[in-house]
Write an enzyme that holds these catalytic residues in place. Structure first.
Site, mmCIF file in Angstrom:
data_model
loop_
_atom_site.group_PDB
_atom_site.id
_atom_site.type_symbol
_atom_site.label_atom_id
_atom_site.label_comp_id
_atom_site.label_asym_id
_atom_site.label_seq_id
_atom_site.Cartn_x
_atom_site.Cartn_y
_atom_site.Cartn_z
ATOM 1 N N GLY A 183 0.819 -1.208 0.000
ATOM 2 C CA GLY A 183 0.000 0.000 0.000
ATOM 3 C C GLY A 183 0.852 1.257 0.000
ATOM 4 N N GLY B 265 -0.387 4.430 0.313
ATOM 5 C CA GLY B 265 -1.144 5.562 0.842
ATOM 6 C C GLY B 265 -0.273 6.372 1.792
ATOM 7 N N PHE B 266 -0.902 7.144 2.652
ATOM 8 C CA PHE B 266 -0.138 7.985 3.582
ATOM 9 C C PHE B 266 0.772 7.154 4.481
ATOM 10 C CE2 PHE B 266 -3.647 10.887 2.553
ATOM 11 C CZ PHE B 266 -2.910 12.010 2.229
ATOM 12 N N GLY B 267 0.278 5.999 4.964
ATOM 13 C CA GLY B 267 1.072 5.179 5.873
ATOM 14 C C GLY B 267 2.269 4.551 5.184
ATOM 15 N N VAL C 37 -2.585 -7.802 -4.026
ATOM 16 C CA VAL C 37 -2.343 -8.812 -3.001
ATOM 17 C C VAL C 37 -3.494 -9.804 -3.038
ATOM 18 C CG1 VAL C 37 -2.043 -9.215 -0.542
ATOM 19 C CG2 VAL C 37 -1.164 -7.117 -1.586
ATOM 20 N N GLU D 202 -18.355 17.491 3.363
ATOM 21 C CA GLU D 202 -17.658 18.142 2.257
ATOM 22 C C GLU D 202 -18.379 17.922 0.933
ATOM 23 O OE1 GLU D 202 -13.219 18.118 4.279
ATOM 24 O OE2 GLU D 202 -13.851 16.428 3.060
ATOM 25 N N ASP E 232 -5.506 2.786 8.327
ATOM 26 C CA ASP E 232 -6.908 2.369 8.450
ATOM 27 C C ASP E 232 -7.088 0.867 8.647
ATOM 28 O OD1 ASP E 232 -7.514 4.984 8.054
ATOM 29 O OD2 ASP E 232 -8.511 4.748 6.130
#
Lengths: 430, 430
Positions: free
Chosen positions: A13, A15-17, A81, A172, A302
């Site tokens: 992944g 993403g941010f992590g 995966v 939003e 997450d």
């Protein structure tokens, strides 16, 4: 470039992590393989702007390879995966399998429907660029269809947008669609009046943005209502069918556009880890973020359920994922460098830098430490922080330019239907 | 807004021809209905830049409604033309039918395969934003697959891009893909070397850009070869299969990416007009651009076959379509305003302002009147003219910014795979 290093760290992944892990992890003895099923890192906090015509897809996405181009120790693979063989320290991919010494699980989540996966086809969620482009085309197309349609009942249906879920994404989306219909589209149709579009925000809890203090929830609701959004709190959804939302009260809302912003689940691959999961599918990790009985495997972002001292889970927001990525990078780096001499693993501590949600033009709420803001000041803070954290110089300038342009022109740059839903015939005409 | 006016002008197509007609047509007694099957006007000359990651879709597309927002006399409909009832002066659409007093046919063309429609699935053409996004994703994905692939034969196939057709679009695509692989992607992979990608441009005629003088064709070929493109002239394609191009010589080229830039046909709807057509399906119009026996119906742009004094057809380029739109606007305007007193219809005369094609960074050819340029000067002229003609202030600034950024950073802003070709499974992972 590959091969000689002693340790292989696999990160799933980007993403941010996952990306923050890569940026903070440096060890001469190790190489990283980073796997993602898309070719880009996505700045998810601005995804709703792609869905509502404010930004184009490339504005908020950067090619993962390009971000990590200088890092010769990192191999990026676009792959999916499919499973794990943890006893053999192996990740199974669609086209490869990877042996690892350390594994960092950072695959994020997907839209969750509380046990009603059949609702997805009628009420799409917003997690990927494809989702955002599909929603954008669907809503723009609904207004086009209304302009072609004689029946006023049909107009009302096509011009109704229901957003289910009053968290930040729902707020939003509702605010941004209200602005789109009230200002951007207002003069462009001859038969329908887009300012008459109904935007309905549905929230099961007694107030929207329930993670914020009550006065900010109230302020957000007032700001949404000023934009023309119908905010319906303490309202539960019983069923969703094509163009229909059925509430717990039995009331039925006819809507050509239904968007789901009510739940996020961890990727369903967590089920294949053999670890304990919570209801949302998140992995219950040790305080150092490793999996029970697997000190070489970590889950972050997450995907991970991390409890703070007060027993509350760390929220599923990007700053938390980034802090976890950095935390795990330091642990693995120490253990590779120092071996048995590495210090004991510290527990992860979440540092809450504040929370904010934007509602529309000059409208937002923010909560930073002891301070609570609403309106223009919160909105400026929101703009500033989102520009700072966008990855890549080009994106920052492009987004700043698009926002400035939209602010002064009342136009939106990405009002383009590209991703047409499949239709029976596709011959070029008109 | 609709209704009271005496005359109804129906315009089919919001490309360069249809839109220019609308901009030049003003008559108090008339209202216009403009029909297009997309919601945007597309700046087609820059479409190849969307396909090659240089620009994002909204940079070169403007909502038709937004362009014509101030024109209360124009109704825009997103709909598909399905046929005509010319005797009843009626256009049949998917969702409506329209009675007209005057009809302007400006539906443009689509990719033509010289009687081999089965090639389209293996060698897509480039006419719409969806085409461009699909090609972009396909080529980026081929390099991703190569990085995941151990077999070198498979690498070679995935990293081969064949462009069929050496006209302006083919030259621009080949040059731009060569730059993409030689500079932008060069450092981003660990297992494959994108600079080794083969870009092959195939042209049946003895030289590329055969509408230009021979010395400019030769210059263009030299500039392409300097970028690493294999230019193969006097080479005909016999057959196209999945990942295979078979030449007339019997040679087979294995290529994971085959793009078709060899032919344009008029929309197949011209067959329903009952008028005489040429091989490419274009309507043979009168000198004033009206249909034989139908003074109230005009065909303009890529749909129309207009012969110049020397017997050559007016080329299918945007300046010609725009000039035709303006010509017809004046004729209809005069006849509505002056009735029987309107002057005799003048014949259409094409004013050739020059031709240019871009090849890459600082590389282009241009032919304006008696002047022929190549290289940097032609390239700067190309940039300048394309910026000037782009519709919309935002697009001009955004495109200028993207080009400046790419020029200095050797990066491209839209290297994002969004439009994934449908695959069996779509579960979120990695």
């Amino acid at each position: 470039m590959e091969g000689d290093k002693k340790f292989h760290v696999v990160v799933l992944g980007a993403g941010f992590g996952g990306l923050t892990f890569c940026k903070h992890f440096h060890a001469a003895d190790a190489r990283i393989t980073l796997v993602d099923r898309t070719n880009h890192h996505l700045f998810q906090p601005l995804l709703y702007q792609v869905a509502t015509c404010g930004l184009s897809a490339p504005d908020i996405a950067q090619p993962i390879r390009s971000i990590l181009s200088e890092r010769e120790d990192i191999t990026v693979l676009l792959d999916k995966v499919t499973g794990f063989d943890l006893a053999q320290k192996k990740v199974l991919l669609d086209k490869n399998s990877l042996d690892f010494d350390f594994l960092v699980l950072a695959m994020g989540g997907h839209t969750g429907y509380f046990g009603h996966p059949e609702w997805e086809q009628f009420a799409p969620g917003l997690k990927s660029l494809d989702d955002a482009l599909r929603i954008r085309s669907h809503v723009l197309l609904a207004f086009e269809k209304a302009e072609n349609e004689a029946s006023t009942a049909e107009h009302d249906k096509l011009m109704t947008i229901v957003v289910v879920g009053g968290g930040p994404t729902g707020v939003e989306l509702a605010g941004s669609f209200a602005e789109l219909t009230r200002t951007v589209l207002s003069h462009d149709f001859r038969r329908i009046d887009p300012t008459q579009a109904r935007i309905i925000l549905i929230e099961g809890a007694p107030r929207i943005l329930s993670h914020l203090p009550p006065e900010l929830s109230a302020s957000a609701q007032r700001q949404l209502e000023a934009l023309g959004v119908h905010v319906r709190t303490s309202t539960s959804v019983k069923n969703i069918r094509e163009n229909e939302v059925e509430l717990a009260s039995g009331e039925i809302i006819h809507a050509g556009n239904i968007l789901w912003a009510a739940g996020v689940s961890a990727t369903s691959l967590t089920k294949k880890l053999g670890a304990e999961l919570d209801k949302a599918g998140r992995v219950k990790v040790n305080p150092d973020l490793s999996l029970p009985n697997h000190p070489e495997i970590f889950a972050i972002g997450d995907m991970a359920l991390v409890l703070e001292k007060d027993g509350k889970p760390v929220p599923g927001v990007s700053p938390a994922a980034m802090q976890m990525g950095k935390h795990v990078a330091k642990i693995i780096e120490n253990e590779i460098r120092l071996g048995a001499k590495a210090p004991a693993r510290p527990p992860f501590k979440y540092w809450d830098k504040g929370t904010m949600a934007t509602i529309g033009r000059s409208a937002a709420v923010a909560w930073v430490g002891r301070f609570k803001f609403s309106g223009l000041l919160a909105w400026l803070a929101w703009l500033f922080i989102h520009l700072i954290f966008l990855i890549g110089f080009r994106s920052r300038v492009a987004v700043f330019f698009n926002w400035t342009y939209s602010y002064f022109s009342y136009k939106r740059s990405a009002r383009i239907i590209t991703y047409l839903p499949p239709e029976p015939s596709d011959e070029k005409s008109g």
